[in-house]
Scaffold this motif. Structure first.
Motif, PDB file in Angstrom:
ATOM      1  N   UNK A  26       0.966  -1.334  -0.161  1.00  0.00           N
ATOM      2  CA  UNK A  26      -0.174   0.017   0.006  1.00  0.00           C
ATOM      3  C   UNK A  26       0.839   1.217   0.033  1.00  0.00           C
ATOM      4  N   UNK A  27       0.503   2.314  -0.211  1.00  0.00           N
ATOM      5  CA  UNK A  27       1.072   3.470  -0.404  1.00  0.00           C
ATOM      6  C   UNK A  27       0.370   4.820  -0.066  1.00  0.00           C
ATOM      7  N   UNK A  28       1.050   5.621   0.589  1.00  0.00           N
ATOM      8  CA  UNK A  28       0.581   6.913   1.162  1.00  0.00           C
ATOM      9  C   UNK A  28       1.037   8.111   0.697  1.00  0.00           C
ATOM     10  N   UNK A  29       0.431   9.173   0.675  1.00  0.00           N
ATOM     11  CA  UNK A  29       0.915  10.394   0.120  1.00  0.00           C
ATOM     12  C   UNK A  29       1.558  11.210   0.959  1.00  0.00           C
ATOM     13  N   UNK A  30       2.528  12.222   0.771  1.00  0.00           N
ATOM     14  CA  UNK A  30       3.111  13.318   1.553  1.00  0.00           C
ATOM     15  C   UNK A  30       2.125  13.880   2.403  1.00  0.00           C
ATOM     16  N   UNK A  31       0.839  14.170   1.842  1.00  0.00           N
ATOM     17  CA  UNK A  31      -0.173  15.064   2.664  1.00  0.00           C
ATOM     18  C   UNK A  31      -0.632  14.076   3.589  1.00  0.00           C
ATOM     19  N   UNK A  32      -1.032  12.725   3.323  1.00  0.00           N
ATOM     20  CA  UNK A  32      -1.646  11.719   4.328  1.00  0.00           C
ATOM     21  C   UNK A  32      -0.531  11.867   5.417  1.00  0.00           C
ATOM     22  N   UNK A  33       0.649  11.739   5.396  1.00  0.00           N
ATOM     23  CA  UNK A  33       1.348  11.494   6.250  1.00  0.00           C
ATOM     24  C   UNK A  33       1.450  12.767   7.220  1.00  0.00           C
ATOM     25  N   UNK A  34       1.228  13.730   6.515  1.00  0.00           N
ATOM     26  CA  UNK A  34       1.435  15.171   7.248  1.00  0.00           C
ATOM     27  C   UNK A  34      -0.035  15.259   8.245  1.00  0.00           C
ATOM     28  N   UNK A  35      -0.987  14.859   7.439  1.00  0.00           N
ATOM     29  CA  UNK A  35      -2.284  14.818   8.220  1.00  0.00           C
ATOM     30  C   UNK A  35      -2.206  13.935   9.475  1.00  0.00           C
ATOM     31  N   UNK A  85       7.843  -4.759  -6.152  1.00  0.00           N
ATOM     32  CA  UNK A  85       8.413  -5.946  -5.439  1.00  0.00           C
ATOM     33  C   UNK A  85       7.407  -6.233  -4.339  1.00  0.00           C
ATOM     34  N   UNK A  86       6.650  -5.409  -3.905  1.00  0.00           N
ATOM     35  CA  UNK A  86       5.682  -5.362  -2.844  1.00  0.00           C
ATOM     36  C   UNK A  86       4.355  -5.836  -3.255  1.00  0.00           C
ATOM     37  N   UNK A  87       4.361  -5.775  -4.717  1.00  0.00           N
ATOM     38  CA  UNK A  87       2.811  -6.070  -5.444  1.00  0.00           C
ATOM     39  C   UNK A  87       2.146  -4.845  -5.719  1.00  0.00           C
ATOM     40  N   UNK A  88       2.765  -3.588  -5.740  1.00  0.00           N
ATOM     41  CA  UNK A  88       2.053  -2.427  -5.954  1.00  0.00           C
ATOM     42  C   UNK A  88       2.090  -2.326  -7.501  1.00  0.00           C
ATOM     43  N   UNK A  89       0.851  -1.970  -8.036  1.00  0.00           N
ATOM     44  CA  UNK A  89       0.831  -1.938  -9.577  1.00  0.00           C
ATOM     45  C   UNK A  89       0.735  -0.488  -9.870  1.00  0.00           C
ATOM     46  N   UNK A  90       1.066  -0.441 -11.201  1.00  0.00           N
ATOM     47  CA  UNK A  90       1.051   0.691 -11.844  1.00  0.00           C
ATOM     48  C   UNK A  90       0.428   1.017 -13.095  1.00  0.00           C
ATOM     49  N   UNK A  98      -3.680   4.378  -7.268  1.00  0.00           N
ATOM     50  CA  UNK A  98      -4.165   4.803  -5.801  1.00  0.00           C
ATOM     51  C   UNK A  98      -5.450   4.227  -5.669  1.00  0.00           C
ATOM     52  N   UNK A  99      -6.390   4.024  -6.584  1.00  0.00           N
ATOM     53  CA  UNK A  99      -7.703   3.323  -6.214  1.00  0.00           C
ATOM     54  C   UNK A  99      -7.568   2.041  -5.504  1.00  0.00           C
ATOM     55  N   UNK A 100      -6.279   1.477  -5.881  1.00  0.00           N
ATOM     56  CA  UNK A 100      -6.159   0.042  -5.337  1.00  0.00           C
ATOM     57  C   UNK A 100      -5.197   0.036  -4.149  1.00  0.00           C
ATOM     58  N   UNK A 101      -4.362   0.913  -4.345  1.00  0.00           N
ATOM     59  CA  UNK A 101      -3.427   0.782  -2.943  1.00  0.00           C
ATOM     60  C   UNK A 101      -3.062   1.837  -2.290  1.00  0.00           C
ATOM     61  N   UNK A 102      -4.089   2.781  -2.509  1.00  0.00           N
ATOM     62  CA  UNK A 102      -4.036   3.988  -1.427  1.00  0.00           C
ATOM     63  C   UNK A 102      -4.228   3.450   0.168  1.00  0.00           C
TER      64      UNK A 102
END
Length: 134
Positions: A26-35, A85-90, A98-102
């Motif tokens: 899964x991934x997070x955005x800079x803004x998410x971390x900031x929040x 390598x972690x399974x994140x798709x592009x 983002x729809x699938x890994x956010x």
DNA sequence: GTGATGACGATAT
DNA sequence: TATATCGCCATCA
């Protein structure tokens, strides 16, 4: 500055801790971390913190932090490679789906236990009627 | 203490 | 969708 705001070091540490909560795949955005960090933290601060990771880059999954565009802001660090390598798709454009890994954010319990904040529900990407009870 | 920079975000065009 | 501009806050010179 008249206000030596908390230990500057702790500011970064807090960001690192938040990033560590992002689960693999899964991934997070800079803004998410900031929040999540809250406390006046900003997306740019997260970027600075990650840029100052140094040796901590081995323990902090900084690779799972991307910009809100879903794109990789870094270059030469093999971030995209690590995510794949972690399974994140592009998608075709090279942006993370983002729809699938956010990442939706840390559990409310964990956030409260560590003094962090949870991510507000994201319209358009609402998982389900999961916890909207509060 | 001031100015410039940045692994960003959001809005406007 | 892509580009341009402003705003945000901490760090460095």
């Amino acid at each position: 500055m008249s206000t030596p705001p908390r230990d500057e070091r702790e500011y970064f540490e807090r960001i690192y801790t938040a990033v560590e909560q992002v689960p693999p795949g899964q991934v997070a955005t800079y803004g998410d971390i900031a929040t999540i960090v809250g406390d006046g933290c900003d997306a740019r601060i997260v970027g600075h913190a990650l840029g100052a990771l140094g040796a901590r880059s081995a323990t902090v999954p900084w690779q799972r932090v991307i910009n809100r565009n879903g794109g990789i802001s870094t270059s030469g660090y093999g971030q995209r490679e690590a995510l794949a390598a972690e399974g994140v798709t592009f998608d075709e454009r090279g942006h993370v789906r983002m729809d699938a890994h956010h990442w939706q954010g840390p559990s409310e319990q964990w956030a409260r236990a560590h003094g962090f904040q949870t991510l507000p529900a994201r319209p358009g990407s609402v998982p389900d009627a999961q916890l909207r009870l509060f």
